[in-house]
Design a protein around this motif. Structure first.
Motif, PDB file in Angstrom:
ATOM      1  N   ASN A 216       0.835  -1.205   0.000  1.00 45.59           N
ATOM      2  CA  ASN A 216       0.000   0.000   0.000  1.00 45.59           C
ATOM      3  C   ASN A 216       0.868   1.252   0.000  1.00 45.59           C
ATOM      4  OD1 ASN A 216      -2.782  -1.250   0.611  1.00 45.59           O
ATOM      5  ND2 ASN A 216      -1.473  -2.106   2.211  1.00 45.59           N
ATOM      6  N   PRO A 217       0.453   2.294  -0.741  1.00 46.59           N
ATOM      7  CA  PRO A 217       1.196   3.553  -0.683  1.00 46.59           C
ATOM      8  C   PRO A 217       1.052   4.207   0.679  1.00 46.59           C
ATOM      9  CG  PRO A 217      -0.834   3.840  -1.923  1.00 46.59           C
ATOM     10  CD  PRO A 217      -0.714   2.367  -1.625  1.00 46.59           C
ATOM     11  N   PHE A 218       1.939   5.152   0.967  1.00 46.21           N
ATOM     12  CA  PHE A 218       1.925   5.944   2.197  1.00 46.21           C
ATOM     13  C   PHE A 218       2.425   5.179   3.421  1.00 46.21           C
ATOM     14  CE2 PHE A 218      -1.574   7.482  -0.524  1.00 46.21           C
ATOM     15  CZ  PHE A 218      -1.059   8.738  -0.840  1.00 46.21           C
ATOM     16  N   PHE A 219       2.874   3.934   3.235  1.00 48.13           N
ATOM     17  CA  PHE A 219       3.458   3.181   4.334  1.00 48.13           C
ATOM     18  C   PHE A 219       4.903   2.838   3.980  1.00 48.13           C
ATOM     19  CE2 PHE A 219      -1.060   2.438   4.950  1.00 48.13           C
ATOM     20  CZ  PHE A 219      -1.192   2.576   6.338  1.00 48.13           C
ATOM     21  N   THR A 220       5.806   3.027   4.927  1.00 50.40           N
ATOM     22  CA  THR A 220       7.222   2.787   4.664  1.00 50.40           C
ATOM     23  C   THR A 220       7.569   1.304   4.795  1.00 50.40           C
ATOM     24  OG1 THR A 220       7.905   2.999   6.972  1.00 50.40           O
ATOM     25  CG2 THR A 220       7.733   5.047   5.685  1.00 50.40           C
ATOM     26  N   THR A 221       8.763   0.964   4.343  1.00 47.91           N
ATOM     27  CA  THR A 221       9.229  -0.417   4.526  1.00 47.91           C
ATOM     28  C   THR A 221       9.589  -0.685   5.984  1.00 47.91           C
ATOM     29  OG1 THR A 221      11.412   0.299   3.723  1.00 47.91           O
ATOM     30  CG2 THR A 221       9.973  -0.846   2.161  1.00 47.91           C
ATOM     31  N   ASP A 222       9.824   0.358   6.780  1.00 54.64           N
ATOM     32  CA  ASP A 222       9.972   0.160   8.234  1.00 54.64           C
ATOM     33  C   ASP A 222       8.668  -0.384   8.815  1.00 54.64           C
ATOM     34  OD1 ASP A 222      12.579   1.007   8.382  1.00 54.64           O
ATOM     35  OD2 ASP A 222      12.102   3.041   9.021  1.00 54.64           O
ATOM     36  N   THR A 223       7.556   0.210   8.413  1.00 50.55           N
ATOM     37  CA  THR A 223       6.255  -0.270   8.869  1.00 50.55           C
ATOM     38  C   THR A 223       6.017  -1.691   8.361  1.00 50.55           C
ATOM     39  OG1 THR A 223       5.348   1.969   8.961  1.00 50.55           O
ATOM     40  CG2 THR A 223       3.771   0.156   8.834  1.00 50.55           C
ATOM     41  N   ALA A 224       6.419  -1.968   7.114  1.00 46.94           N
ATOM     42  CA  ALA A 224       6.286  -3.320   6.569  1.00 46.94           C
ATOM     43  C   ALA A 224       7.088  -4.316   7.399  1.00 46.94           C
ATOM     44  CB  ALA A 224       6.752  -3.352   5.114  1.00 46.94           C
ATOM     45  N   ALA A 225       8.279  -3.904   7.850  1.00 43.40           N
ATOM     46  CA  ALA A 225       9.115  -4.791   8.670  1.00 43.40           C
ATOM     47  C   ALA A 225       8.436  -5.102  10.000  1.00 43.40           C
ATOM     48  CB  ALA A 225      10.481  -4.152   8.910  1.00 43.40           C
ATOM     49  N   ALA A 226       7.871  -4.078  10.630  1.00 47.44           N
ATOM     50  CA  ALA A 226       7.153  -4.300  11.887  1.00 47.44           C
ATOM     51  C   ALA A 226       5.962  -5.222  11.662  1.00 47.44           C
ATOM     52  CB  ALA A 226       6.707  -2.960  12.466  1.00 47.44           C
ATOM     53  N   LEU A 227       5.218  -4.986  10.581  1.00 45.68           N
ATOM     54  CA  LEU A 227       4.035  -5.782  10.279  1.00 45.68           C
ATOM     55  C   LEU A 227       4.405  -7.237   9.982  1.00 45.68           C
ATOM     56  CD1 LEU A 227       0.990  -5.937   9.651  1.00 45.68           C
ATOM     57  CD2 LEU A 227       1.536  -5.253   7.302  1.00 45.68           C
ATOM     58  N   ARG A 228       5.373  -7.452   9.105  1.00 44.61           N
ATOM     59  CA  ARG A 228       5.764  -8.823   8.773  1.00 44.61           C
ATOM     60  C   ARG A 228       6.380  -9.523   9.986  1.00 44.61           C
ATOM     61  NH1 ARG A 228       2.584  -8.223   5.286  1.00 44.61           N
ATOM     62  NH2 ARG A 228       3.044  -7.862   3.073  1.00 44.61           N
ATOM     63  N   GLY A 229       7.120  -8.775  10.792  1.00 44.71           N
ATOM     64  CA  GLY A 229       7.701  -9.369  11.991  1.00 44.71           C
ATOM     65  C   GLY A 229       6.635  -9.922  12.918  1.00 44.71           C
ATOM     66  N   VAL A 230       5.573  -9.154  13.105  1.00 44.65           N
ATOM     67  CA  VAL A 230       4.466  -9.604  13.950  1.00 44.65           C
ATOM     68  C   VAL A 230       3.751 -10.783  13.301  1.00 44.65           C
ATOM     69  CG1 VAL A 230       2.226  -8.951  14.912  1.00 44.65           C
ATOM     70  CG2 VAL A 230       4.147  -7.355  15.050  1.00 44.65           C
ATOM     71  N   GLU A 231       3.536 -10.698  11.988  1.00 44.75           N
ATOM     72  CA  GLU A 231       2.777 -11.737  11.290  1.00 44.75           C
ATOM     73  C   GLU A 231       3.477 -13.095  11.303  1.00 44.75           C
ATOM     74  OE1 GLU A 231       0.014  -9.798   7.898  1.00 44.75           O
ATOM     75  OE2 GLU A 231       2.147  -9.675   7.495  1.00 44.75           O
ATOM     76  N   ILE A 232       4.801 -13.096  11.191  1.00 41.64           N
ATOM     77  CA  ILE A 232       5.522 -14.378  11.139  1.00 41.64           C
ATOM     78  C   ILE A 232       5.945 -14.849  12.522  1.00 41.64           C
ATOM     79  CG2 ILE A 232       6.346 -13.942   8.783  1.00 41.64           C
ATOM     80  CD1 ILE A 232       9.155 -13.416  10.044  1.00 41.64           C
ATOM     81  N   ASP A 233       5.483 -14.142  13.564  1.00 42.63           N
ATOM     82  CA  ASP A 233       5.815 -14.498  14.954  1.00 42.63           C
ATOM     83  C   ASP A 233       7.314 -14.422  15.216  1.00 42.63           C
ATOM     84  OD1 ASP A 233       3.097 -15.064  15.521  1.00 42.63           O
ATOM     85  OD2 ASP A 233       3.309 -17.052  14.620  1.00 42.63           O
ATOM     86  N   ALA A 234       7.961 -13.410  14.648  1.00 37.79           N
ATOM     87  CA  ALA A 234       9.381 -13.191  14.933  1.00 37.79           C
ATOM     88  C   ALA A 234       9.550 -12.774  16.395  1.00 37.79           C
ATOM     89  CB  ALA A 234       9.950 -12.115  14.007  1.00 37.79           C
ATOM     90  N   GLU A 235      10.720 -13.040  16.930  1.00 40.13           N
ATOM     91  CA  GLU A 235      10.995 -12.668  18.324  1.00 40.13           C
ATOM     92  C   GLU A 235      11.568 -11.263  18.439  1.00 40.13           C
ATOM     93  OE1 GLU A 235      12.521 -16.564  20.467  1.00 40.13           O
ATOM     94  OE2 GLU A 235      13.278 -16.417  18.417  1.00 40.13           O
ATOM     95  N   ILE A 236      12.083 -10.733  17.321  1.00 44.37           N
ATOM     96  CA  ILE A 236      12.680  -9.403  17.329  1.00 44.37           C
ATOM     97  C   ILE A 236      12.770  -8.885  15.898  1.00 44.37           C
ATOM     98  CG2 ILE A 236      15.067 -10.271  17.138  1.00 44.37           C
ATOM     99  CD1 ILE A 236      15.886  -7.987  19.081  1.00 44.37           C
ATOM    100  N   VAL A 237      12.672  -7.569  15.745  1.00 44.86           N
ATOM    101  CA  VAL A 237      12.917  -6.904  14.462  1.00 44.86           C
ATOM    102  C   VAL A 237      14.302  -6.280  14.524  1.00 44.86           C
ATOM    103  CG1 VAL A 237      12.263  -4.990  12.948  1.00 44.86           C
ATOM    104  CG2 VAL A 237      10.492  -6.448  13.939  1.00 44.86           C
ATOM    105  N   LEU A 238      15.147  -6.607  13.574  1.00 44.00           N
ATOM    106  CA  LEU A 238      16.504  -6.061  13.525  1.00 44.00           C
ATOM    107  C   LEU A 238      16.586  -5.036  12.406  1.00 44.00           C
ATOM    108  CD1 LEU A 238      18.647  -9.319  13.854  1.00 44.00           C
ATOM    109  CD2 LEU A 238      17.611  -7.937  15.648  1.00 44.00           C
ATOM    110  N   LYS A 239      16.897  -3.793  12.768  1.00 42.70           N
ATOM    111  CA  LYS A 239      17.037  -2.737  11.765  1.00 42.70           C
ATOM    112  C   LYS A 239      18.529  -2.572  11.457  1.00 42.70           C
ATOM    113  CE  LYS A 239      16.128   0.894   9.170  1.00 42.70           C
ATOM    114  NZ  LYS A 239      15.469   2.118   9.598  1.00 42.70           N
TER     115      LYS A 239
END
Length: 238
Positions: free
Chosen positions: A137-160
């Protein structure tokens, strides 16, 4: 061998991280070095999802995009992230790392569509999953995508993964007195407008209690040290 603290992670790579010292585009040596760090933790049994940005590709066409409709420009940026994902997958193939690209935009000729269950199955099989096209979706950054995918795949941490080894009180390139935070809260990161990630990404991670680690992907062995729970970079948490 020390055992990893985190078994499943979401690694956020900026497009600029793939440029090396180039003005834009993809620097093969830099990509190879990043893949070597990822391979090291995969061999330790860590399940790795990656969200990648597209700034390095889009930077090359940015002058022509000036004045363009924001949504159109954002979709172009999403396509740039898919290009980066394909390049990263190819580099992993050459390094002997099994990887799959999933795209939030429907581009089935070059990438699978994003399907959460399939992504988790790939991770459980030991494959790296590279998520392209941001959130789709437009207007959302890839940082937001990282947070979203991290939650969706049940990751234990997001590494930037960045070019700077953590979050500083000021820009260390401009202010030699700037000091690095070892740890900072979500609210402090948002209220102080620490620009390492956007506020939407910080808020999503805060609400889902997803810790974040910010570190330099250009420090040799840094990714492994983060995975082992060592004092590397800056940790963002409650």
């Amino acid at each position: 061998m020390a055992q990893p603290v985190f078994k499943r992670i979401l690694l956020k790579l900026s497009g600029e991280a793939l440029m090396g010292d180039d003005a834009y585009g993809i620097n093969r040596e830099t990509v190879t070095a990043i893949v070597a760090q990822v391979k090291e933790i995969v061999n330790m049994g860590v399940q790795v999802g990656i969200v990648i940005g597209g700034g390095n590709i889009f930077r090359g066409v940015a002058p022509a995009a000036e004045g363009m409709d924001r949504a159109t420009a954002d979709y172009m940026g999403m396509l740039a992230t898919v290009m980066n994902a394909m390049a990263l997958q190819d580099a992993m193939k050459h390094a002997g790392v099994a990887a799959r690209v999933q795209s939030a935009l429907n581009i089935e000729a070059v990438a699978e569509p994003y399907i959460r269950g399939k992504a988790i199955r790939y991770l459980e099989e030991g494959k790296v999953v590279i998520f392209g096209a941001g959130t789709g979706n437009p207007f959302f950054t890839t940082d937001t995508a990282a947070a979203l995918r991290g939650v969706e795949i049940d990751a234990e941490i997001v590494l930037k993964a960045t070019k700077v080894d953590g979050i500083y009180t000021a820009d260390p390139k401009k202010d030699p007195t700037a000091t690095r935070y070892d740890m900072v809260s979500y609210d402090e990161a948002i209220n102080k407008n620490l620009k390492v990630m956007d506020a939407t990404a910080f808020t999503l991670c805060r609400d889902q209690k997803m810790p974040i680690a910010v570190f330099s992907i250009f420090k040799e062995g840094a990714l492994k040290r983060v995975i082992l729970g060592e004092n590397e970079g800056t940790r963002v948490m409650a």
